[in-house]
Design an enzyme around this catalytic site. Structure first.
Site, mmCIF file in Angstrom:
data_model
loop_
_atom_site.group_PDB
_atom_site.id
_atom_site.type_symbol
_atom_site.label_atom_id
_atom_site.label_comp_id
_atom_site.label_asym_id
_atom_site.label_seq_id
_atom_site.Cartn_x
_atom_site.Cartn_y
_atom_site.Cartn_z
ATOM 1 N N LYS A 147 0.824 -1.213 0.000
ATOM 2 C CA LYS A 147 0.000 0.000 0.000
ATOM 3 C C LYS A 147 0.862 1.268 0.000
ATOM 4 O O LYS A 147 0.654 2.177 -0.785
ATOM 5 C CB LYS A 147 -0.945 -0.009 1.200
ATOM 6 C CG LYS A 147 -1.934 1.147 1.212
ATOM 7 C CD LYS A 147 -2.760 1.194 2.493
ATOM 8 C CE LYS A 147 -3.611 -0.023 2.684
ATOM 9 N NZ LYS A 147 -4.486 0.072 3.882
ATOM 10 N N GLU B 65 10.020 -6.121 3.621
ATOM 11 C CA GLU B 65 10.181 -7.407 2.948
ATOM 12 C C GLU B 65 9.794 -7.321 1.479
ATOM 13 O O GLU B 65 10.497 -7.825 0.587
ATOM 14 C CB GLU B 65 9.336 -8.474 3.639
ATOM 15 C CG GLU B 65 9.734 -8.767 5.070
ATOM 16 C CD GLU B 65 8.998 -7.907 6.088
ATOM 17 O OE1 GLU B 65 8.987 -8.272 7.266
ATOM 18 O OE2 GLU B 65 8.442 -6.855 5.694
ATOM 19 N N GLY C 228 -4.889 -5.405 5.770
ATOM 20 C CA GLY C 228 -4.241 -6.342 4.864
ATOM 21 C C GLY C 228 -4.878 -7.718 4.851
ATOM 22 O O GLY C 228 -5.076 -8.325 3.795
ATOM 23 N N ARG C 229 -5.228 -8.216 6.030
ATOM 24 C CA ARG C 229 -5.781 -9.575 6.113
ATOM 25 C C ARG C 229 -7.223 -9.643 5.610
ATOM 26 O O ARG C 229 -7.779 -10.724 5.516
ATOM 27 C CB ARG C 229 -5.692 -10.083 7.546
ATOM 28 C CG ARG C 229 -6.362 -9.189 8.585
ATOM 29 C CD ARG C 229 -5.911 -9.575 9.986
ATOM 30 N NE ARG C 229 -6.444 -8.726 11.031
ATOM 31 C CZ ARG C 229 -5.934 -7.554 11.391
ATOM 32 N NH1 ARG C 229 -4.893 -7.064 10.745
ATOM 33 N NH2 ARG C 229 -6.458 -6.862 12.382
ATOM 34 N N GLU D 96 -4.127 -12.414 14.153
ATOM 35 C CA GLU D 96 -3.722 -11.006 14.101
ATOM 36 C C GLU D 96 -4.886 -10.116 14.522
ATOM 37 O O GLU D 96 -4.680 -9.035 15.082
ATOM 38 C CB GLU D 96 -3.254 -10.643 12.692
ATOM 39 C CG GLU D 96 -2.524 -9.305 12.617
ATOM 40 C CD GLU D 96 -1.804 -9.105 11.306
ATOM 41 O OE1 GLU D 96 -0.637 -9.522 11.190
ATOM 42 O OE2 GLU D 96 -2.410 -8.539 10.380
ATOM 43 N N HIS E 46 -3.020 -38.761 9.598
ATOM 44 C CA HIS E 46 -1.801 -39.530 9.834
ATOM 45 C C HIS E 46 -0.726 -38.686 10.498
ATOM 46 O O HIS E 46 0.447 -39.067 10.478
ATOM 47 C CB HIS E 46 -1.298 -40.101 8.504
ATOM 48 C CG HIS E 46 -2.219 -41.125 7.916
ATOM 49 N ND1 HIS E 46 -2.078 -42.475 8.135
ATOM 50 C CD2 HIS E 46 -3.324 -40.988 7.161
ATOM 51 C CE1 HIS E 46 -3.039 -43.136 7.510
ATOM 52 N NE2 HIS E 46 -3.812 -42.248 6.913
ATOM 53 N N LYS F 36 9.269 -5.256 13.719
ATOM 54 C CA LYS F 36 9.748 -4.595 12.508
ATOM 55 C C LYS F 36 10.730 -3.482 12.854
ATOM 56 O O LYS F 36 11.798 -3.338 12.248
ATOM 57 C CB LYS F 36 8.571 -3.995 11.730
ATOM 58 C CG LYS F 36 7.678 -5.003 11.029
ATOM 59 C CD LYS F 36 6.595 -4.228 10.269
ATOM 60 C CE LYS F 36 5.652 -5.153 9.533
ATOM 61 N NZ LYS F 36 4.603 -4.391 8.819
#
Length: 551
Positions: free
Chosen positions: A208, A214, A274-275, A360, A391, A515
């Site tokens: 944004k 990152e 964001g999520r 979050e 399993h 961060k």
């Protein structure tokens, strides 16, 4: 500011406390004594059939949970969200992910802006771009059409797009592939680009502010690879970035500085976390992959659940009931985690997507007015696709000492109907989906174990207590609409829990500290002795050990 209601001080909480004191789930008895239980506690919402009859839901509990919803003003808070009120109070923002999927005929003015019109303006730009790429009209620097789209983002700019892409692979345009780079570990970028043809690769940089550490680091590495690969082939790089890089961002100056044509930057807004953003321009890679019509179908699925959550009475409101049940599991039954188990391989990234959405959002220790929470909040969401999980970790769910509520998700019609001999493999697969919830609900008694001729010394090891709560979700097929419905279902479950706990589910301040510290520590890692001296003893030790190992 409207202060949150303390749920623990409500009459409903007292009722729930009293119910829990005498609560002894006995699903065998519940089903034997109540032939209508399965039908009464099953619901339809859009294309989803949701069976909560193997959960801990009872009539008394449902009524108390609905009462709790009313007493904490859940319906009013829901309506405030839909109306665009600033319910994200720590950032003084509206929460309008639901506006991303409203019809273009709707109108919603927030802070003087018609947000629905804004959304559809951007969607039109995204769709036009997607059509150019899909048709071959968009060409790279040597005139070749695009064959691979690489999305570079992190968090919500990665988890949502990659999850939906994986879920809808059967809908992806033949001959087109999408890849996703998120981790700042250079191995991620290196592996994703090493076999690509730079002449037919398009990168989407999703940030944004166009400052995400990152994402921008990976974007620069991808740019270096791209330019270097062209130069190795003797291809001019003049204007190449503008033909092979686009952005999902509103920082047009930074986009232009990177070399991207600002006309190819698709924006979104600060009222989209964001999520919650996969159905915004963040999903541009998806619009390219499954086409504008597929993306419209995805949005229609979101919208169907939004409308249900907005209008259904609490006792019949699926996201509300499931969220309230999760409150019961966390605050009264002391469940610390929640498993999501998709019996659909294409949904293999769905549990990871839900980790960000739920953890979050609701991993908070203060309420939205800054006061301490009065209850346990949040759950650890986790899971893997069935039958792989059977399993791996189902043993703990079946016979462990921890209560782990689990949601089982399946589809009736597979993308790849296959037979093994004369056996329909999908039906064999779905038999496991059905068997697991039955086993978790009803278990196996000592008498039943002995009746099988089990040696006495191992009888107790083979007993299953049952009474493990599950929800079963069944859809006709894994279409774009169904994927949208599943995402919206859990968005509103998360919202419901957050309102009961009185927390702001739409900020994420806990993400920020690490961060900032990373930026402070980076010079120390890179050799700055003054920066190293400013660190704690453990961090100094680790940095020195790293340097010695790196040589």
């Amino acid at each position: 500011m409207i202060k949150p209601v303390d749920a623990t001080k409500t009459a409903a909480w007292k009722t729930l406390t009293a119910l829990h004191q005498d609560f002894k789930p006995d699903m065998r008895a519940w089903f034997a004594q109540d032939p209508g239980r399965a039908e009464r506690f099953s619901y339809e919402m859009g294309d989803l059939f949701v069976d909560l009859s193997k959960s801990f839901l009872t009539d008394d509990l449902r009524d108390a949970l609905v009462q709790l919803a009313q007493e904490v003003d859940l319906p009013a808070r829901r309506d405030a969200m839909y109306a665009g009120e600033h319910i994200n109070v720590t950032e003084d923002r509206a929460v309008l992910h639901t506006a991303l999927r409203r019809k273009d005929t709707d109108k919603l003015t927030v802070d003087g802006q018609d947000v629905v019109a804004d959304v559809h303006e951007v969607l039109a730009q995204v769709y036009a771009f997607a059509e150019k790429v899909r048709s071959g009209e968009w060409k790279g620097v040597t005139g070749k059409p695009i064959a691979t789209v690489v999305n570079i983002g992190i968090g919500g700019s990665d988890l949502g797009p990659v999850m939906v892409y994986e879920a809808l692979k059967p809908y992806v345009k033949p001959g087109l592939e999408c890849r996703f780079i998120s981790n700042i570990d250079p191995a991620d970028c290196a592996e994703k680009v090493k076999d690509l043809d730079p002449e037919t690769t398009l990168f989407i940089i999703a940030s944004k502010t166009f400052t995400t550490l990152e994402t921008l680091t990976n974007a620069r590495m991808a740019r270096d690879w791209f330019l270097g690969a062209l130069q190795e082939r003797g291809i001019s790089t003049d204007g190449a970035i503008a033909k092979h890089f686009v952005a999902v961002s509103t920082a047009l100056d930074k986009v232009a500085e990177f070399g991207i044509d600002p006309a190819n930057a698709f924006g979104f807004w600060n009222w989209v976390g964001g999520r919650y953003s996969v159905d915004s321009a963040v999903g541009t890679v998806l619009a390219v992959a499954i086409g504008p019509d597929g993306f419209r179908d995805l949005l229609a699925g979101f919208r169907a659940v939004d409308e249900h959550f907005a209008t259904a009475e609490p006792a019949q409101n699926v996201p509300m009931l499931m969220g309230l049940l999760n409150v019961w599991y966390v605050n009264f039954c002391k469940a610390a985690s929640h498993a999501v188990l998709p019996y659909a391989q294409y949904l293999h990234r769905f549990p990871a997507y839900l980790q960000q959405l739920t953890m979050e959002s609701n991993g908070k220790t203060v309420r939205w007015d800054g006061t301490p929470v009065t209850t346990q909040t949040g759950e650890i969401f986790w899971g893997e696709p069935g039958t792989n999980g059977q399993h791996a970790f189902y043993q703990l769910i079946h016979q462990g000492t921890q209560l782990i509520p689990a949601d089982f998700i399946a589809v009736a019609t597979p993308a790849h109907p296959t037979k093994d001999g004369g056996v329909d493999v999908h039906e064999l697969f779905l038999s496991n989906y059905l068997a697991q919830t039955a086993a978790l609900a009803f278990g196996k008694t000592e008498a039943e174990v002995r009746a099988e001729g089990t040696p006495e010394e191992v009888v107790t090891a083979r007993v299953f207590t049952g009474n493990k709560p599950t929800a079963s979700i069944l859809a006709p097929a894994l279409t774009p609409s169904v994927v949208g419905q599943l995402i919206a279902l859990y968005e509103h479950i998360t919202f419901t829990q957050g309102i009961v706990w009185g927390i702001d589910s739409f900020d994420q301040w806990g993400v920020e500290l690490g961060k900032k510290l990373a930026l402070q520590i980076a010079p120390a890692v890179q050799g700055d002795e003054a920066a190293l001296a400013a660190q704690d003893a453990s961090t100094q030790q680790l940095i020195r050990r790293y340097r010695s190992l790196r040589g």
